[in-house]
Write a protein that holds these residues in place. Structure first.
Motif, PDB file in Angstrom:
ATOM      1  N   PRO A 149      48.758  33.674  34.363  1.00  0.00           N
ATOM      2  CA  PRO A 149      47.590  34.478  34.469  1.00  0.00           C
ATOM      3  C   PRO A 149      46.963  34.990  33.553  1.00  0.00           C
ATOM      4  CG  PRO A 149      49.421  35.548  36.099  1.00  0.00           C
ATOM      5  CD  PRO A 149      49.835  34.177  35.420  1.00  0.00           C
ATOM      6  N   CYS A 150      45.975  35.073  32.808  1.00  0.00           N
ATOM      7  CA  CYS A 150      45.316  35.786  31.533  1.00  0.00           C
ATOM      8  C   CYS A 150      44.976  34.256  30.418  1.00  0.00           C
ATOM      9  CB  CYS A 150      46.287  36.318  30.510  1.00  0.00           C
ATOM     10  SG  CYS A 150      46.275  38.211  31.328  1.00  0.00           S
ATOM     11  N   THR A 151      44.954  33.201  30.988  1.00  0.00           N
ATOM     12  CA  THR A 151      44.496  31.986  30.221  1.00  0.00           C
ATOM     13  C   THR A 151      43.654  31.180  31.735  1.00  0.00           C
ATOM     14  OG1 THR A 151      46.480  30.820  31.739  1.00  0.00           O
ATOM     15  CG2 THR A 151      46.906  32.076  29.245  1.00  0.00           C
ATOM     16  N   MET A 152      42.837  29.601  30.748  1.00  0.00           N
ATOM     17  CA  MET A 152      42.644  29.226  31.451  1.00  0.00           C
ATOM     18  C   MET A 152      43.174  27.812  31.122  1.00  0.00           C
ATOM     19  SD  MET A 152      39.197  30.196  30.791  1.00  0.00           S
ATOM     20  CE  MET A 152      37.900  28.672  31.229  1.00  0.00           C
ATOM     21  N   SER A 153      43.551  26.519  32.147  1.00  0.00           N
ATOM     22  CA  SER A 153      43.824  25.640  32.114  1.00  0.00           C
ATOM     23  C   SER A 153      43.108  24.531  32.343  1.00  0.00           C
ATOM     24  CB  SER A 153      45.901  25.608  32.019  1.00  0.00           C
ATOM     25  OG  SER A 153      46.242  26.583  32.229  1.00  0.00           O
ATOM     26  N   ARG A 162      43.590  43.425  47.006  1.00  0.00           N
ATOM     27  CA  ARG A 162      44.513  44.242  45.543  1.00  0.00           C
ATOM     28  C   ARG A 162      45.662  43.534  45.699  1.00  0.00           C
ATOM     29  NH1 ARG A 162      42.226  46.716  40.866  1.00  0.00           N
ATOM     30  NH2 ARG A 162      40.186  46.684  41.405  1.00  0.00           N
ATOM     31  N   PRO A 163      46.272  44.170  45.737  1.00  0.00           N
ATOM     32  CA  PRO A 163      47.936  43.998  46.205  1.00  0.00           C
ATOM     33  C   PRO A 163      48.622  42.882  46.370  1.00  0.00           C
ATOM     34  CG  PRO A 163      47.257  45.576  47.591  1.00  0.00           C
ATOM     35  CD  PRO A 163      45.737  45.095  47.216  1.00  0.00           C
ATOM     36  N   PHE A 164      47.973  42.118  47.110  1.00  0.00           N
ATOM     37  CA  PHE A 164      48.127  40.267  47.284  1.00  0.00           C
ATOM     38  C   PHE A 164      47.647  40.030  45.785  1.00  0.00           C
ATOM     39  CE2 PHE A 164      48.075  35.871  47.396  1.00  0.00           C
ATOM     40  CZ  PHE A 164      48.698  36.125  48.216  1.00  0.00           C
ATOM     41  N   ARG A 165      47.061  40.449  45.345  1.00  0.00           N
ATOM     42  CA  ARG A 165      46.172  39.656  43.855  1.00  0.00           C
ATOM     43  C   ARG A 165      47.506  39.706  42.815  1.00  0.00           C
ATOM     44  NH1 ARG A 165      41.604  36.969  43.900  1.00  0.00           N
ATOM     45  NH2 ARG A 165      40.809  37.275  45.953  1.00  0.00           N
ATOM     46  N   GLN A 166      47.432  41.106  42.575  1.00  0.00           N
ATOM     47  CA  GLN A 166      48.877  42.010  41.973  1.00  0.00           C
ATOM     48  C   GLN A 166      50.600  40.805  41.692  1.00  0.00           C
ATOM     49  OE1 GLN A 166      49.386  46.383  42.215  1.00  0.00           O
ATOM     50  NE2 GLN A 166      47.707  46.065  40.027  1.00  0.00           N
ATOM     51  N   GLU A 167      50.715  40.796  42.953  1.00  0.00           N
ATOM     52  CA  GLU A 167      52.178  40.407  43.255  1.00  0.00           C
ATOM     53  C   GLU A 167      51.776  38.570  42.766  1.00  0.00           C
ATOM     54  OE1 GLU A 167      54.460  41.803  43.756  1.00  0.00           O
ATOM     55  OE2 GLU A 167      55.518  40.462  44.203  1.00  0.00           O
ATOM     56  N   TYR A 168      51.217  38.496  43.428  1.00  0.00           N
ATOM     57  CA  TYR A 168      50.293  36.585  42.814  1.00  0.00           C
ATOM     58  C   TYR A 168      50.665  36.497  41.100  1.00  0.00           C
ATOM     59  CZ  TYR A 168      48.431  32.031  42.455  1.00  0.00           C
ATOM     60  OH  TYR A 168      48.509  31.192  41.840  1.00  0.00           O
ATOM     61  N   ARG A 169      49.782  37.417  40.409  1.00  0.00           N
ATOM     62  CA  ARG A 169      50.472  37.626  38.800  1.00  0.00           C
ATOM     63  C   ARG A 169      50.987  37.179  38.663  1.00  0.00           C
ATOM     64  NH1 ARG A 169      45.473  40.042  39.588  1.00  0.00           N
ATOM     65  NH2 ARG A 169      46.228  42.443  38.487  1.00  0.00           N
ATOM     66  N   ALA A 170      51.997  38.650  38.978  1.00  0.00           N
ATOM     67  CA  ALA A 170      53.623  39.192  38.913  1.00  0.00           C
ATOM     68  C   ALA A 170      55.007  38.092  39.156  1.00  0.00           C
ATOM     69  CB  ALA A 170      53.944  40.621  39.701  1.00  0.00           C
ATOM     70  N   GLN A 171      54.376  37.482  40.267  1.00  0.00           N
ATOM     71  CA  GLN A 171      55.630  36.407  40.593  1.00  0.00           C
ATOM     72  C   GLN A 171      54.621  35.167  39.599  1.00  0.00           C
ATOM     73  OE1 GLN A 171      55.102  35.327  44.656  1.00  0.00           O
ATOM     74  NE2 GLN A 171      55.704  37.076  45.359  1.00  0.00           N
ATOM     75  N   SER A 172      53.910  35.100  39.249  1.00  0.00           N
ATOM     76  CA  SER A 172      53.299  33.853  38.660  1.00  0.00           C
ATOM     77  C   SER A 172      53.842  34.082  36.832  1.00  0.00           C
ATOM     78  CB  SER A 172      52.114  33.891  38.032  1.00  0.00           C
ATOM     79  OG  SER A 172      51.526  32.683  37.457  1.00  0.00           O
ATOM     80  N   PHE A 173      53.557  35.680  36.322  1.00  0.00           N
ATOM     81  CA  PHE A 173      54.173  36.108  35.449  1.00  0.00           C
ATOM     82  C   PHE A 173      55.680  35.945  34.974  1.00  0.00           C
ATOM     83  CE2 PHE A 173      50.391  38.439  34.035  1.00  0.00           C
ATOM     84  CZ  PHE A 173      49.975  38.029  32.707  1.00  0.00           C
ATOM     85  N   THR A 218      59.261  43.582  35.999  1.00  0.00           N
ATOM     86  CA  THR A 218      58.482  43.509  37.609  1.00  0.00           C
ATOM     87  C   THR A 218      57.902  43.231  36.619  1.00  0.00           C
ATOM     88  OG1 THR A 218      57.112  45.136  36.727  1.00  0.00           O
ATOM     89  CG2 THR A 218      58.954  45.746  38.022  1.00  0.00           C
ATOM     90  N   PHE A 219      57.940  42.288  35.925  1.00  0.00           N
ATOM     91  CA  PHE A 219      55.940  41.138  35.156  1.00  0.00           C
ATOM     92  C   PHE A 219      55.211  42.584  35.601  1.00  0.00           C
ATOM     93  CE2 PHE A 219      60.053  39.115  34.817  1.00  0.00           C
ATOM     94  CZ  PHE A 219      59.936  38.959  33.414  1.00  0.00           C
ATOM     95  N   ARG A 220      54.500  43.246  36.153  1.00  0.00           N
ATOM     96  CA  ARG A 220      53.730  43.665  36.591  1.00  0.00           C
ATOM     97  C   ARG A 220      52.018  43.991  35.467  1.00  0.00           C
ATOM     98  NH1 ARG A 220      51.707  46.004  40.802  1.00  0.00           N
ATOM     99  NH2 ARG A 220      52.719  45.208  42.968  1.00  0.00           N
ATOM    100  N   ASP A 221      51.227  43.462  35.554  1.00  0.00           N
ATOM    101  CA  ASP A 221      49.859  44.178  34.225  1.00  0.00           C
ATOM    102  C   ASP A 221      49.695  45.365  34.748  1.00  0.00           C
ATOM    103  OD1 ASP A 221      47.860  43.268  35.626  1.00  0.00           O
ATOM    104  OD2 ASP A 221      48.952  41.424  36.058  1.00  0.00           O
ATOM    105  N   ARG A 222      48.693  45.673  33.476  1.00  0.00           N
ATOM    106  CA  ARG A 222      48.350  46.715  33.041  1.00  0.00           C
ATOM    107  C   ARG A 222      46.717  46.606  32.291  1.00  0.00           C
ATOM    108  NH1 ARG A 222      49.267  50.776  29.701  1.00  0.00           N
ATOM    109  NH2 ARG A 222      51.846  49.837  28.876  1.00  0.00           N
TER     110      ARG A 222
END
Ligand SMILES: Nc1ncnc2c1ncn2[C@@H]1O[C@H](COP(=O)(O)OP(=O)(O)OP(=O)(O)O)[C@@H](O)[C@H]1O
Ligand SMILES: [Mg+2]
Length: 320
Positions: A92-96, A217-228, A310-314
């Motif tokens: 997350p935070c990138t484009m590839s 939103r919680p699903f999206r947040q969790e997807y990002r945490a797993q991705s990080f 936790t790899f959760r972002d803020r």
């Protein structure tokens, strides 16, 4: 509309590929392939092919299907993941942008990758990095003779937030040959009406699959945490004296801030999480999967913090 519930199917005769497994498309077991998708003549497609739509209408699912349908023998193919939140090709935070390797149509593609740091998980407040990233990535791919690019855009289309202007600016800059529009109702019409009448692009309307699902939103947040978590799983620590590097925009580091280590062209070599800051000796300790600083030209600080446990972002509110 045809609902395919088997694990394999044969591609329509417009493609040279024989078969592929459906769960390669979206990570789920079955993908609904509307008749309109099957009817597309992929042999005629080249240039930048932009897939637009609001969140969760099935853009990524269709973009991956389209990528597989492209004629591998005709031109080099690339896939541009334009979503810094629910990224499919990078953290997350990138484009590839990743090129297909030879005629291989696996996803993610196995060829060369260029990555651009947006610095946020959403285009809100970061529309210019999204626009710049898309233009830089497409230009880099074209320099490498990748002439057919599927651009899976993010769902930021809300006119009230500037989403239309972002998409319009991307269309003006990238000059897509085709815009594939997926609408829930008529939410893209004010963007599409002038484009349908213009000769500068070709709009193809596609129905939204009834199987497209909303993700909250919680699903999206969790997807990002797993991705990080996946991205940083084999990371180590690098100590960096920030006076030895160019820092964009300023060397104002914060604990757990996400930063990008960039090459001389401005593409991301690796991401890092700031784990310690030594302001006396101008040093930061970064957790990063990048093993060497040899090719690093600059450090770009993001507007997001990632918890290394936790790899959760803020979101960070930078003062400068
Ligand atoms: N044709 C389809 N068949 C089966 N499932 C689908 C289909 N289209 C979408 N889905 C499911 O719906 C959800 C959203 O789809 P997808 O990720 O493609 O949407 P998106 O428009 O790219 O979303 P975002 O705006 O977050 O990028 C996913 O869980 C996906 O598997
Ligand atoms: Mg998507």
């Amino acid at each position: 509309m045809k609902n395919l519930r088997t694990s394999n199917f044969v591609l329509p005769k417009t493609s040279k590929n024989a078969t592929f497994t459906l769960n390669q498309i979206s990570g789920v077991n079955a993908v609904d392939i509307p008749a309109e998708w099957e009817k597309l003549d992929a042999s005629e497609l080249s240039g930048t092919l932009m897939v637009v739509g609001a969140p969760d209408v099935g853009k990524t699912t269709f973009a991956r299907y389209l990528f597989k349908r492209l004629d591998a023998g005709k031109s080099r193919r690339g896939y541009l993941d334009g979503d810094p939140g629910q990224s499919s090709l990078g953290p997350p935070c990138t484009m590839s942008l990743t090129a297909a390797k030879d005629e291989n149509d696996a996803f993610p593609p196995a060829g060369e990758t260029w990555r651009y740091f947006v610095g946020s998980v959403s285009p809100t407040g970061h529309m210019l990095p999204v626009l710049t990233g898309a233009a830089r990535l497409v230009a880099a791919a074209k320099e490498a003779a990748i002439s057919t690019i599927v651009y899976d855009t993010n769902g930021f289309v809300d006119p009230g937030l500037g989403g239309f202007y972002l998409k319009m600016a991307e269309i003006d800059l990238l000059k897509p040959q085709v815009i594939f529009a997926i609408q829930r109702q008529q939410e893209l019409e004010s963007l599409l009406i002038p484009l349908r009448r213009s000769k500068r692009t070709h709009v193809i309307d596609l129905p939204m699959s009834p199987d497209a699902q909303r993700r909250e939103r919680p699903f999206r947040q969790e997807y990002r945490a797993q991705s990080f978590a996946r991205y940083f799983q084999s990371s180590a620590f690098l100590r960096i004296n920030w006076r030895s590097f160019v820092i964009f925009p300023t060397p104002h580091f914060m604990l757990h801030q996400l930063v990008a280590l960039e090459d001389a062209r401005g593409f991301t070599l690796g991401l890092g999480i700031v784990e310690e800051i030594d302001r006396i000796f101008s040093q930061v300790y970064l957790r990063t999967p990048l093993h060497s600083l040899d090719e690093v030209d600059a450090i770009r600080v993001g507007d997001v913090a990632v918890d290394p446990e936790t790899f959760r972002d803020r979101r960070l509110n930078r003062k400068s």
